[in-house]
Design a protein around this motif. Structure first.
Motif, PDB file in Angstrom:
ATOM      1  N   THR A  78      -5.244  12.128  -4.581  1.00  0.00           N
ATOM      2  CA  THR A  78      -4.867  11.753  -3.228  1.00  0.00           C
ATOM      3  C   THR A  78      -4.327  10.338  -3.202  1.00  0.00           C
ATOM      4  N   SER A  79      -3.678   9.976  -2.088  1.00  0.00           N
ATOM      5  CA  SER A  79      -3.149   8.624  -1.941  1.00  0.00           C
ATOM      6  C   SER A  79      -4.245   7.583  -2.045  1.00  0.00           C
ATOM      7  N   SER A  80      -5.433   7.876  -1.454  1.00  0.00           N
ATOM      8  CA  SER A  80      -6.530   6.906  -1.515  1.00  0.00           C
ATOM      9  C   SER A  80      -7.043   6.743  -2.934  1.00  0.00           C
ATOM     10  N   GLN A  81      -7.060   7.827  -3.707  1.00  0.00           N
ATOM     11  CA  GLN A  81      -7.479   7.722  -5.101  1.00  0.00           C
ATOM     12  C   GLN A  81      -6.480   6.915  -5.918  1.00  0.00           C
ATOM     13  N   ARG A  82      -5.186   7.091  -5.634  1.00  0.00           N
ATOM     14  CA  ARG A  82      -4.176   6.305  -6.335  1.00  0.00           C
ATOM     15  C   ARG A  82      -4.348   4.828  -6.039  1.00  0.00           C
ATOM     16  N   MET A  83      -4.618   4.509  -4.770  1.00  0.00           N
ATOM     17  CA  MET A  83      -4.774   3.115  -4.387  1.00  0.00           C
ATOM     18  C   MET A  83      -6.001   2.489  -5.025  1.00  0.00           C
ATOM     19  N   SER A  84      -7.057   3.294  -5.267  1.00  0.00           N
ATOM     20  CA  SER A  84      -8.270   2.748  -5.870  1.00  0.00           C
ATOM     21  C   SER A  84      -8.029   2.307  -7.306  1.00  0.00           C
ATOM     22  N   GLU A  85      -6.957   2.785  -7.926  1.00  0.00           N
ATOM     23  CA  GLU A  85      -6.618   2.342  -9.272  1.00  0.00           C
ATOM     24  C   GLU A  85      -6.085   0.916  -9.262  1.00  0.00           C
ATOM     25  N   SER A  86      -5.646   0.425  -8.093  1.00  0.00           N
ATOM     26  CA  SER A  86      -4.980  -0.868  -7.995  1.00  0.00           C
ATOM     27  C   SER A  86      -5.788  -1.844  -7.152  1.00  0.00           C
ATOM     28  N   SER A  87      -5.677  -3.125  -7.495  1.00  0.00           N
ATOM     29  CA  SER A  87      -6.305  -4.192  -6.723  1.00  0.00           C
ATOM     30  C   SER A  87      -5.221  -5.166  -6.300  1.00  0.00           C
ATOM     31  N   SER A 111       8.661  -6.765  -5.865  1.00  0.00           N
ATOM     32  CA  SER A 111       9.424  -7.071  -4.658  1.00  0.00           C
ATOM     33  C   SER A 111       9.999  -5.770  -4.114  1.00  0.00           C
ATOM     34  N   THR A 112       9.899  -5.593  -2.795  1.00  0.00           N
ATOM     35  CA  THR A 112      10.402  -4.378  -2.150  1.00  0.00           C
ATOM     36  C   THR A 112      11.333  -4.741  -1.006  1.00  0.00           C
ATOM     37  N   ALA A 113      12.429  -4.001  -0.875  1.00  0.00           N
ATOM     38  CA  ALA A 113      13.348  -4.142   0.257  1.00  0.00           C
ATOM     39  C   ALA A 113      13.669  -2.735   0.771  1.00  0.00           C
ATOM     40  N   GLU A 114      14.061  -2.649   2.030  1.00  0.00           N
ATOM     41  CA  GLU A 114      14.368  -1.349   2.628  1.00  0.00           C
ATOM     42  C   GLU A 114      15.853  -1.220   2.947  1.00  0.00           C
ATOM     43  N   ARG A 115      16.392  -0.031   2.661  1.00  0.00           N
ATOM     44  CA  ARG A 115      17.775   0.267   3.022  1.00  0.00           C
ATOM     45  C   ARG A 115      17.905   1.758   3.309  1.00  0.00           C
ATOM     46  N   GLU A 116      18.488   2.074   4.447  1.00  0.00           N
ATOM     47  CA  GLU A 116      18.785   3.456   4.838  1.00  0.00           C
ATOM     48  C   GLU A 116      17.569   4.379   4.743  1.00  0.00           C
ATOM     49  N   GLY A 117      16.415   3.845   5.132  1.00  0.00           N
ATOM     50  CA  GLY A 117      15.216   4.665   5.162  1.00  0.00           C
ATOM     51  C   GLY A 117      14.501   4.837   3.838  1.00  0.00           C
ATOM     52  N   TYR A 118      14.861   4.045   2.822  1.00  0.00           N
ATOM     53  CA  TYR A 118      14.220   4.118   1.509  1.00  0.00           C
ATOM     54  C   TYR A 118      13.782   2.717   1.068  1.00  0.00           C
ATOM     55  N   LEU A 119      12.679   2.680   0.320  1.00  0.00           N
ATOM     56  CA  LEU A 119      12.170   1.427  -0.233  1.00  0.00           C
ATOM     57  C   LEU A 119      12.667   1.260  -1.662  1.00  0.00           C
ATOM     58  N   TYR A 120      13.292   0.125  -1.926  1.00  0.00           N
ATOM     59  CA  TYR A 120      13.757  -0.229  -3.264  1.00  0.00           C
ATOM     60  C   TYR A 120      12.781  -1.269  -3.813  1.00  0.00           C
ATOM     61  N   THR A 121      12.149  -0.965  -4.937  1.00  0.00           N
ATOM     62  CA  THR A 121      11.108  -1.843  -5.474  1.00  0.00           C
ATOM     63  C   THR A 121      11.376  -2.200  -6.919  1.00  0.00           C
ATOM     64  N   ASP A 131       0.831  -1.209   0.000  1.00  0.00           N
ATOM     65  CA  ASP A 131       0.000   0.000   0.000  1.00  0.00           C
ATOM     66  C   ASP A 131       0.868   1.263   0.000  1.00  0.00           C
ATOM     67  N   SER A 132       1.990   1.225   0.731  1.00  0.00           N
ATOM     68  CA  SER A 132       2.890   2.372   0.783  1.00  0.00           C
ATOM     69  C   SER A 132       3.438   2.698  -0.594  1.00  0.00           C
ATOM     70  N   VAL A 133       3.873   1.671  -1.319  1.00  0.00           N
ATOM     71  CA  VAL A 133       4.433   1.878  -2.658  1.00  0.00           C
ATOM     72  C   VAL A 133       3.350   2.312  -3.638  1.00  0.00           C
ATOM     73  N   LEU A 134       2.205   1.643  -3.610  1.00  0.00           N
ATOM     74  CA  LEU A 134       1.152   1.935  -4.577  1.00  0.00           C
ATOM     75  C   LEU A 134       0.536   3.311  -4.347  1.00  0.00           C
ATOM     76  N   ALA A 135       0.502   3.761  -3.095  1.00  0.00           N
ATOM     77  CA  ALA A 135      -0.069   5.078  -2.806  1.00  0.00           C
ATOM     78  C   ALA A 135       0.761   6.199  -3.421  1.00  0.00           C
TER      79      ALA A 135
END
Length: 275
Positions: free
Chosen positions: A171-180, A221-231, A159-163
């Motif tokens: 808005t973030s909620s509108q962006r998420m509504s584009e995805s299932s 696939s997402t991984a986190e490093r130094e406060g950032y998400l790599y997807t 949800d964090s990435v898709l938003a």
């Protein structure tokens, strides 16, 4: 432009459902960025046609000895993944073009007006309607409130990435509504957490009734490093998923963060620099 039809996955080899292996199969070649590119990513987001440990499981599988792969190593952002290049038994070659060569986060193309999530590399196969891209961005604290990533749920990471993944001023909620979201889970590989998820994006630039029913099928696939998400995300048109989906899942399962070298540029370094 016509889409090249492939045989279904089951026609490659008959076998029982099996998990994906830890490492990609086939030849691994370190690929250097090329200078070939396109300026308008939206032209191929929905194609040009209307017509490891256990990470993903699927019914039917490809003959491992048949699939040839290559590897991309991005030393600027310190990650790697493998991608399919050939199915020799079917005399099928993928037509990859590097639309965005690897670049630092500060100069990368934003995916939304707030420029939080940015594409640091991308390759496309326009003929077969395939996209593989890597994006980097900070976590969205609307979904990932804790700083401790071991407490993060896979659905919240997705949800964090898709938003943050939209070119529209919504808005973030509108962006998420584009995805299932279809599936989300986590795996720990070499002491590193990876979150895997599969989703559909139900939008199309076409205004026809047929175009409104077009969607892309993604796996990421997402991984986190130094406060950032790599997807890393890979996608194709929904009607091609049965043929291409298992190959894209292999690509996503091969995604790994690498130990930084002298070439590595962390996302937070020189945010003002755009070259």
């Amino acid at each position: 432009m016509a889409v090249l039809s492939l045989p279904t996955v089951r026609s490659f080899i008959r076998c029982e459902s099996s998990p994906m292996k830890n490492n990609g199969v086939g030849d691994k070649v370190k690929m250097r960025p090329t200078e070939v590119g396109f300026c308008r990513r939206d032209l191929f987001l929905f194609g040009l046609s209307s017509s490891v440990s256990t990470v993903f499981s699927y019914s039917g599988c490809l003959a491992e000895q048949d699939l040839k792969s290559a590897s991309l190593v991005d030393e600027i952002n310190a990650y790697t993944y493998s991608y399919p290049v050939e199915l020799p038994s079917k005399k099928f070659l993928f037509k990859w073009v590097e639309s965005r060569k690897p670049e630092r986060y500060s100069s990368a193309a934003p995916l939304s007006p707030d420029a939080r999530l940015r594409i640091v590399s991308e390759r496309v196969d326009l003929i077969d309607n395939l996209i593989i891209s890597v994006s980097i961005g900070p976590p969205n604290n609307q979904f990932l409130k804790s700083k401790e990533k071991k407490t993060w749920q896979a659905k919240d990471v997705a949800d964090s990435v898709l938003a943050d993944k939209s070119a529209l001023r919504v808005t973030s909620s509108q962006r998420m509504s584009e995805s299932s979201l279809l599936d989300a889970h986590a795996s720990e590989i070499d002491s590193e957490l990876y979150w895997y998820y599969e989703y559909l994006v139900r939008k199309s630039p076409a205004k026809t009734a047929q175009g409104q029913n077009l969607f892309r099928h993604y796996v990421a696939s997402t991984a986190e490093r130094e406060g950032y998400l790599y997807t890393l995300s890979a996608s194709t048109l929904g009607q091609q998923w049965s043929e291409m989906g298992p190959l894209l899942k292999r690509t996503v399962a091969s995604f790994r963060l690498l130990p930084p070298t002298d070439t590595y540029v962390p996302p937070y370094k020189d945010p003002w620099r755009f070259w």
